[in-house]
Design a protein around this motif. Sequence first.
Motif, PDB file in Angstrom:
ATOM      1  N   UNK A 444      39.996  34.637  43.338  1.00 15.48           N
ATOM      2  CA  UNK A 444      38.966  35.206  44.217  1.00 15.48           C
ATOM      3  C   UNK A 444      39.339  36.598  44.707  1.00 15.48           C
ATOM      4  N   UNK A 445      40.593  36.783  45.113  1.00  9.95           N
ATOM      5  CA  UNK A 445      40.999  38.083  45.653  1.00  9.95           C
ATOM      6  C   UNK A 445      41.128  39.145  44.567  1.00  9.95           C
ATOM      7  N   UNK A 446      41.356  38.715  43.318  1.00  8.16           N
ATOM      8  CA  UNK A 446      41.492  39.702  42.243  1.00  8.16           C
ATOM      9  C   UNK A 446      40.146  40.105  41.655  1.00  8.16           C
ATOM     10  N   UNK A 447      39.161  39.228  41.707  1.00 11.95           N
ATOM     11  CA  UNK A 447      37.852  39.536  41.115  1.00 11.95           C
ATOM     12  C   UNK A 447      36.789  39.868  42.154  1.00 11.95           C
ATOM     13  N   UNK A 448      36.987  39.469  43.396  1.00 15.67           N
ATOM     14  CA  UNK A 448      35.976  39.698  44.431  1.00 15.67           C
ATOM     15  C   UNK A 448      36.331  40.869  45.325  1.00 15.67           C
ATOM     16  N   UNK A 449      35.395  41.214  46.200  1.00 19.56           N
ATOM     17  CA  UNK A 449      35.606  42.305  47.159  1.00 19.56           C
ATOM     18  C   UNK A 449      36.091  41.721  48.487  1.00 19.56           C
ATOM     19  N   UNK A 450      37.395  41.564  48.607  1.00 20.43           N
ATOM     20  CA  UNK A 450      38.021  41.143  49.857  1.00 20.43           C
ATOM     21  C   UNK A 450      38.530  42.398  50.556  1.00 20.43           C
ATOM     22  N   UNK A 451      38.226  42.544  51.841  1.00 18.43           N
ATOM     23  CA  UNK A 451      38.759  43.682  52.573  1.00 18.43           C
ATOM     24  C   UNK A 451      40.278  43.544  52.672  1.00 18.43           C
ATOM     25  N   UNK A 452      40.950  44.694  52.816  1.00 16.59           N
ATOM     26  CA  UNK A 452      42.419  44.695  52.826  1.00 16.59           C
ATOM     27  C   UNK A 452      42.969  43.808  53.943  1.00 16.59           C
TER      28      UNK A 452
END
Length: 900
Positions: A444-452
């Motif tokens: 999820x964190x590698x393919x999606x837009x997660x804020x830093x």
Amino acid sequence: MERTVHLERVVPFLSRPTLPALLLPSGLHLFSSNAICRYLFEVSGKDSSERCNQWLEWEATDLQPALLQALHMAVLQGKGSEVSKVLQGPLNYLDQSLSKGNTPYLTGEAVSVADVVLWAALYPILSDSSLALGECKSVKTWFDRGAAVMCSFQAAAQKVLQGKGLQGMKSYMQRQPAPQSSQCRDTQSCNSNPAEGEEGERVVSEEEMEAAAVTFSKGLNACPLATNRQHPILPQEGKRNLLVTSALPYVNNVPHLGNIIGCVLSADVFSRYGRLRGWNMLFVCGTDEYGTATENKAREEGLTPQQICDKYHAIHSSIYKWFQIDFDFFGRTTTEKQTEIAQNIFWRLHKHDFLVEDTVEQLRCESCQRFLADRFVEGTCPHCSYPEARGDQCDKCGRLINAVELREPQCKVCRQTPVIRSSKHLFLDLPKLEAQLEQWLDKSTSTGDWTANAKQITRSWLRDGLKPRCITRDLKWGTPVPHPDFKEKVFYVWFDAPIGYLSITANYTDKWEKWWKNPHQVELYNFMAKDNVPFHSVVFPCSLLGAQDNYTLVNHLVATEYLNYEDTKFSKSRGVGVFGDMAKDTGIPSDVWRFYLLYVRPEGQDSAFSWADMATKNNSELLNNLGNFINRAGMFVTKFFEGCVPAIELQQEDKKLLALVGWELQQYIQLMDKVKIRDALKHILNISRHGNQYIQVNEPWKKIKGGDTERQRAGTVTGLSVNIACLLSVMLFPYMPTVSQTIRDQLNAPQSCINAMLQGTGTFVCALSAGHRVGTVSPLFQKLEVDQIEALKKKFGGQQPEDEPPKKKKTAQTAASTQPAAVPAPLAEVAMVNGVDPEKAKQLTLAVTEQGEKVRALKAQKAEKAVITAEVTKLLDLKKQLALAEGKSPEPAPQKGKKK
């Protein structure tokens, strides 16, 4: 390999000198300390840990932009006193991480490449004793330890600075572009004009100009009409299906501005934008209504918990409606669907052995005769010693806490010391789910837009180690636990509340599972403030993973930092700050509120709401920039061309403008796609700035009085400007929906323009062709006056209760007098001690800021010299008045080194 050592030597494809630079055997260049150090560590056979790589990523994306801004201010602008504001967020984060880590260096017991890079980056700032950077004790300890261990590094740094400290960087900094506003990191001093400090106008190629002209000429002919939403909205084959949720606001209080920007407003902007893009969007939210806080609020107001929920649900709904939050459905958690779905997930977790029983030590207040909910016990944090930590989480360090771990706990209701009592509870076995969680998080964190910050908080939580989390409480107001051994209990709010997203959707449509049990077709966006991250990135996903029912898990987790009020926190009890039900009483339109909150949206670090800054942004950006351009464009059509758009004959200058506007549109789309809402707003304002400058240079009001050629030129400038105004109305729609509609109404713009401009990478087409008749044009914005803003600031700045006498303040008179306090010196007499008038100084400070903005805008627009000179004279006069009000000499200090 070659190291660049002279400022004149540059990396071939960079237009400015850069140090250090490394030429690799392959012919490629590395030109940041971060990349170079990482490369050197790798070629020497050393591996970087995941933790080390996280720090290097943070240095590049968070620390460096703030450092660039700070160095620019300190070295070139002489504003060393303001550096702490710019660096406060990054330094606080670094300080907290070091204090929590309990290790001498960033990643452990030994120096890592991350320590080298961060130490070197911070050296110019931390080694300058003249800069007041606050406490940051852990940072200073780490920095001093590094200086002692890395002696060669310190020697190298001193050699580069030539013993001149920060001023040793002056020559180098002068050759660097001024930092852009997106690097200002949300501090009040950096809430400046987004165009300030830009490198200059972007250079566009002949190919870009021609391509932009061809696109513009296509018009709206091939564009489909926008269609109204048909409910219920369900996922569709072949479309991008986005499910957007906003963190459920707790029902027992009124949301303040920070709550609104952190959750519902940000989600609303993205949802509106997604619909313009043609995505299939469902945006749901609702009030979180169970828990002890509701019971206590009911007791305070003499109502039942359900009556409290009904009352405050209506208040929340009213507030969000005024702020124009366009939910597809706004529900609540006190429903049968909530009970049904929560209990189903519970039984599935039980079936798959992810629940365990254990005896829990809890805090019980003997005075109140009840177990204390987490938020009704307060004490000293066991991790960072913050004295006002809650029983579930510390607001300062962010660590989750078991209430019995608090030092010196107190019941918040009666202030008595609670005792520890034991009772049997059920727990979600998080350690047993850790492997599944890690696998999902990596994807999820590698393919999606997660804020830093969402990534950092989640990884930090996992590093602390997962422990079983209690899911039952000894309360009455909540979703009942269906297990026969725990029938007197209800679900813990952290377990129950996120399930509200599902139950609210289920109350919207009985086909809710097409959204929530459809991970291959649906993308889930969660919007929240940073304190909610671990519950949405670890705990709630574990509940759904353990249920093993094909649930849709979050793909994009968007978390903001905190919005403060002026220089303090919002407080309803103290009357500090603007709360949602108060905003409409200020007389300021909701669109202006939306604009300013989004302008200072705390994306990278905490930011602050400021009345003075809000007035400045309204008067400079909305009134003088955006509103000025759109009004002029429309008025030229009405005044010079009888209300009909004139023919457009493009010249090279016009094609250049089309290319510039098209590029700004593309940047806007790229940023909005990544949920960079604040940064995308900059590009809207840049377009209107381009437009103002274009009008100012071409002077259509003069050319319309000339011959046929000049009149034709006036027509082209007017026609192109009014089409840019139409584009701006579309780009503004997610931010300022009412203003957007007003612009389109004034321009009588065709309906199809609203969904034509944002397709693909951006399509700026001629929406208002020759002969199109515009409507009635009128100003879009009103100036916020100094006295109006001062009155609002005073109103929301906190007041002492009427039954308390005001605290006595010592003045020059009262300190030397034995006169009773009941006979104070007159206000004017106190205020004017030594000729100082603080109230007038406040007003003049705001006036100087506004006039300075006006002068900069005129210069950017290349206005006539006489006009600029007149406004500069006004600015100098205001500065003299301000100096007098502050008790200073109005004469400028003599400049050193100036030859006559």
